[in-house]
Design a protein around this motif. Structure first.
Motif, PDB file in Angstrom:
ATOM      1  N   TYR A 177       0.703  -1.346   0.000  1.00  0.00           N
ATOM      2  CA  TYR A 177       0.087  -0.122   0.009  1.00  0.00           C
ATOM      3  C   TYR A 177       0.794   1.113  -0.044  1.00  0.00           C
ATOM      4  CZ  TYR A 177       0.999  -0.266   5.139  1.00  0.00           C
ATOM      5  OH  TYR A 177       1.672  -0.212   6.111  1.00  0.00           O
ATOM      6  N   SER A 178       0.264   2.311  -0.394  1.00  0.00           N
ATOM      7  CA  SER A 178       1.060   3.547  -0.491  1.00  0.00           C
ATOM      8  C   SER A 178       1.101   4.470   0.478  1.00  0.00           C
ATOM      9  CB  SER A 178       0.794   4.045  -1.918  1.00  0.00           C
ATOM     10  OG  SER A 178      -0.521   4.386  -1.914  1.00  0.00           O
ATOM     11  N   ASP A 179      -0.084   4.485   1.183  1.00  0.00           N
ATOM     12  CA  ASP A 179      -0.147   5.644   2.070  1.00  0.00           C
ATOM     13  C   ASP A 179       0.526   5.136   3.570  1.00  0.00           C
ATOM     14  OD1 ASP A 179      -1.161   7.285   4.185  1.00  0.00           O
ATOM     15  OD2 ASP A 179      -3.307   7.516   3.578  1.00  0.00           O
ATOM     16  N   ARG A 180       1.422   5.641   3.694  1.00  0.00           N
ATOM     17  CA  ARG A 180       2.436   5.204   5.128  1.00  0.00           C
ATOM     18  C   ARG A 180       1.529   5.331   6.350  1.00  0.00           C
ATOM     19  NH1 ARG A 180       7.538   3.830   6.235  1.00  0.00           N
ATOM     20  NH2 ARG A 180       8.082   4.265   4.120  1.00  0.00           N
ATOM     21  N   GLY A 181       0.477   6.322   6.323  1.00  0.00           N
ATOM     22  CA  GLY A 181       0.017   6.656   7.704  1.00  0.00           C
ATOM     23  C   GLY A 181      -1.331   5.664   7.825  1.00  0.00           C
ATOM     24  N   SER A 182      -1.359   4.783   6.872  1.00  0.00           N
ATOM     25  CA  SER A 182      -2.670   3.785   6.880  1.00  0.00           C
ATOM     26  C   SER A 182      -2.898   3.177   8.179  1.00  0.00           C
ATOM     27  CB  SER A 182      -2.695   2.900   5.869  1.00  0.00           C
ATOM     28  OG  SER A 182      -2.922   3.607   4.646  1.00  0.00           O
ATOM     29  N   GLN A 183      -3.942   2.930   8.783  1.00  0.00           N
ATOM     30  CA  GLN A 183      -4.200   2.289  10.075  1.00  0.00           C
ATOM     31  C   GLN A 183      -4.668   0.802  10.251  1.00  0.00           C
ATOM     32  OE1 GLN A 183      -2.925   3.785  12.851  1.00  0.00           O
ATOM     33  NE2 GLN A 183      -2.259   5.529  11.670  1.00  0.00           N
ATOM     34  N   SER A 184      -5.583   0.664   9.214  1.00  0.00           N
ATOM     35  CA  SER A 184      -6.303  -0.446   9.060  1.00  0.00           C
ATOM     36  C   SER A 184      -6.357  -1.228   7.857  1.00  0.00           C
ATOM     37  CB  SER A 184      -7.749  -0.207   9.483  1.00  0.00           C
ATOM     38  OG  SER A 184      -8.012   0.557  10.459  1.00  0.00           O
ATOM     39  N   PHE A 185      -6.054  -2.721   8.193  1.00  0.00           N
ATOM     40  CA  PHE A 185      -5.967  -3.444   7.056  1.00  0.00           C
ATOM     41  C   PHE A 185      -6.838  -4.886   7.047  1.00  0.00           C
ATOM     42  CE2 PHE A 185      -2.359  -1.111   6.151  1.00  0.00           C
ATOM     43  CZ  PHE A 185      -1.985  -0.517   7.366  1.00  0.00           C
ATOM     44  N   PHE A 186      -7.203  -5.087   5.794  1.00  0.00           N
ATOM     45  CA  PHE A 186      -8.414  -6.109   5.787  1.00  0.00           C
ATOM     46  C   PHE A 186      -8.146  -7.198   4.518  1.00  0.00           C
ATOM     47  CE2 PHE A 186     -10.940  -3.728   8.585  1.00  0.00           C
ATOM     48  CZ  PHE A 186     -10.646  -2.311   8.334  1.00  0.00           C
ATOM     49  N   TRP A 187      -8.290  -8.366   4.920  1.00  0.00           N
ATOM     50  CA  TRP A 187      -8.517  -9.218   3.784  1.00  0.00           C
ATOM     51  C   TRP A 187      -9.900  -9.989   3.616  1.00  0.00           C
ATOM     52  CZ3 TRP A 187      -4.822 -10.463   0.536  1.00  0.00           C
ATOM     53  CH2 TRP A 187      -3.557 -10.126   0.421  1.00  0.00           C
ATOM     54  N   TYR A 188     -10.265  -9.870   2.189  1.00  0.00           N
ATOM     55  CA  TYR A 188     -11.577 -10.160   1.904  1.00  0.00           C
ATOM     56  C   TYR A 188     -11.296 -11.561   1.093  1.00  0.00           C
ATOM     57  CZ  TYR A 188     -13.931  -5.934   4.043  1.00  0.00           C
ATOM     58  OH  TYR A 188     -14.395  -5.006   4.685  1.00  0.00           O
ATOM     59  N   ARG A 189     -12.505 -12.481   1.082  1.00  0.00           N
ATOM     60  CA  ARG A 189     -12.561 -13.595   0.011  1.00  0.00           C
ATOM     61  C   ARG A 189     -13.623 -13.359  -0.690  1.00  0.00           C
ATOM     62  NH1 ARG A 189     -12.561 -19.018   3.216  1.00  0.00           N
ATOM     63  NH2 ARG A 189     -14.490 -18.266   3.644  1.00  0.00           N
ATOM     64  N   GLN A 190     -13.618 -13.554  -2.079  1.00  0.00           N
ATOM     65  CA  GLN A 190     -14.596 -13.384  -2.971  1.00  0.00           C
ATOM     66  C   GLN A 190     -14.720 -14.690  -3.908  1.00  0.00           C
ATOM     67  OE1 GLN A 190     -14.791 -10.169  -5.733  1.00  0.00           O
ATOM     68  NE2 GLN A 190     -17.287 -10.221  -5.671  1.00  0.00           N
ATOM     69  N   TYR A 191     -15.724 -15.580  -3.614  1.00  0.00           N
ATOM     70  CA  TYR A 191     -15.798 -16.521  -4.512  1.00  0.00           C
ATOM     71  C   TYR A 191     -16.738 -15.997  -5.754  1.00  0.00           C
ATOM     72  CZ  TYR A 191     -15.130 -19.765  -0.661  1.00  0.00           C
ATOM     73  OH  TYR A 191     -14.750 -20.552   0.258  1.00  0.00           O
ATOM     74  N   SER A 192     -16.448 -16.755  -6.734  1.00  0.00           N
ATOM     75  CA  SER A 192     -17.052 -16.417  -8.101  1.00  0.00           C
ATOM     76  C   SER A 192     -18.501 -16.323  -7.934  1.00  0.00           C
ATOM     77  CB  SER A 192     -16.783 -17.325  -9.380  1.00  0.00           C
ATOM     78  OG  SER A 192     -17.251 -16.934 -10.435  1.00  0.00           O
ATOM     79  N   GLY A 193     -19.039 -15.123  -8.514  1.00  0.00           N
ATOM     80  CA  GLY A 193     -20.253 -14.818  -8.425  1.00  0.00           C
ATOM     81  C   GLY A 193     -20.986 -14.318  -7.259  1.00  0.00           C
ATOM     82  N   LYS A 194     -20.128 -14.141  -6.040  1.00  0.00           N
ATOM     83  CA  LYS A 194     -20.630 -13.741  -4.942  1.00  0.00           C
ATOM     84  C   LYS A 194     -19.996 -12.391  -4.349  1.00  0.00           C
ATOM     85  CE  LYS A 194     -22.716 -17.660  -4.068  1.00  0.00           C
ATOM     86  NZ  LYS A 194     -24.396 -17.826  -4.343  1.00  0.00           N
ATOM     87  N   SER A 195     -20.549 -11.856  -3.460  1.00  0.00           N
ATOM     88  CA  SER A 195     -19.718 -10.832  -2.793  1.00  0.00           C
ATOM     89  C   SER A 195     -18.608 -10.919  -1.987  1.00  0.00           C
ATOM     90  CB  SER A 195     -21.005  -9.815  -1.897  1.00  0.00           C
ATOM     91  OG  SER A 195     -21.273 -10.541  -0.958  1.00  0.00           O
ATOM     92  N   PRO A 196     -17.815  -9.877  -1.561  1.00  0.00           N
ATOM     93  CA  PRO A 196     -16.967 -10.176  -0.841  1.00  0.00           C
ATOM     94  C   PRO A 196     -17.267 -10.673   0.625  1.00  0.00           C
ATOM     95  CG  PRO A 196     -16.343  -8.459  -2.086  1.00  0.00           C
ATOM     96  CD  PRO A 196     -17.832  -8.856  -2.329  1.00  0.00           C
ATOM     97  N   GLU A 197     -16.532 -11.311   1.243  1.00  0.00           N
ATOM     98  CA  GLU A 197     -16.486 -11.612   2.932  1.00  0.00           C
ATOM     99  C   GLU A 197     -15.362 -11.383   3.537  1.00  0.00           C
ATOM    100  OE1 GLU A 197     -17.410 -15.865   3.869  1.00  0.00           O
ATOM    101  OE2 GLU A 197     -16.671 -16.328   2.038  1.00  0.00           O
ATOM    102  N   LEU A 198     -15.460 -10.843   4.693  1.00  0.00           N
ATOM    103  CA  LEU A 198     -14.553 -10.422   5.445  1.00  0.00           C
ATOM    104  C   LEU A 198     -13.832 -11.790   6.091  1.00  0.00           C
ATOM    105  CD1 LEU A 198     -12.688  -8.296   6.723  1.00  0.00           C
ATOM    106  CD2 LEU A 198     -14.294  -8.405   9.076  1.00  0.00           C
TER     107      LEU A 198
END
Lengths: 114, 111
Positions: B25-46
């Motif tokens: 990521y480019s913003d050095r001051g970023s505070q929160s980071f997340f990983w989501y999984r997205q199955y084909s045809g579905k929306s992302p889930e945390l």
């Protein structure tokens, strides 16, 4: 975890008609809601950000008069696709966020315009 | 430069192996980071969120954050075919109101 619902999950409409999609945060109050669009095999594309009681902020290239967003309460946002055309066919996904924290996604609405 | 960058893949690993997904990521001051999984045809889930430097483990998933290097990763141990999906990295910037997603890495776990 936080639950976000969308309705309808699937809609088919004729070209020229308008379609409204609802996004609800079921068990929390969302200060901010987001609307995304995703074409097959492509990345999520943010369309707009809305805060309760204020006008939505649209991303560059997204027509605000075509994609009307209303965020009437802390648990409900709606996206209306006006005068829909076949090129508007896509997977529309909303998400809701509490404060500056995690985004929780709805299950998405698949729109097909004939 | 994009705010969040991921290798689009596809990444293929055999069943039972460790899958390693990376994000910068480019913003050095970023505070929160997340990983989501997205199955084909579905929306992302945390899957996971991480806020502090170091590792955070949840079952077979481990998120690693290195703010000095502006790098966040997700390790999936004992990969299963059901883990086959696109994994999205997301970053909440310093201002708190900008939330950026990477384009996602496609993972295939081969039985």
């Amino acid at each position: 975890g936080a639950v976000v619902s969308q309705h309808p999950s699937w809609v088919i409409c004729k070209s020229g008609t308008s379609v409204k999609i609802e996004c609800r945060s079921l068990d929390f109050q969302a200060t901010t809601m987001f609307w995304y669009r995703q074409f097959p095999k492509q990345s999520l594309m943010l369309m707009a950000t809305s805060n309760e009681g204020s006008k939505a902020t649209y991303e560059q290239g997204v027509e605000k008069d075509k994609f009307l967003i209303n965020h009437a309460s802390l648990t409900l946002s709606t996206l209306t696709v006006t005068s829909a055309h076949p090129e508007d066919s896509s997977f529309y996904i909303c998400s809701a966020r509490v404060g500056g924290g995690t985004q929780y996604f709805g299950p998405g609405t698949r729109l097909t315009v004939l | 430069q994009k705010e969040v960058e991921q290798n689009s893949g596809p990444l293929s690993v055999p069943e039972g192996a460790i899958a390693s997904l990376n994000c910068t990521y480019s913003d050095r001051g970023s505070q929160s980071f997340f990983w989501y999984r997205q199955y084909s045809g579905k929306s992302p889930e945390l899957i996971m969120s991480i806020y502090s430097n170091g590792d955070k483990e949840d079952g077979r998933f481990t998120a690693q954050l290195n703010k000095a290097s502006q790098y966040v990763s997700l390790l999936i141990r004992d990969s299963q075919p059901s883990d086959s999906a696109t994994y999205l990295c997301a970053v909440n910037t310093n201002t708190g109101n900008q939330f950026y997603f990477g384009t996602g890495t496609s993972l295939t776990v081969i039985p």
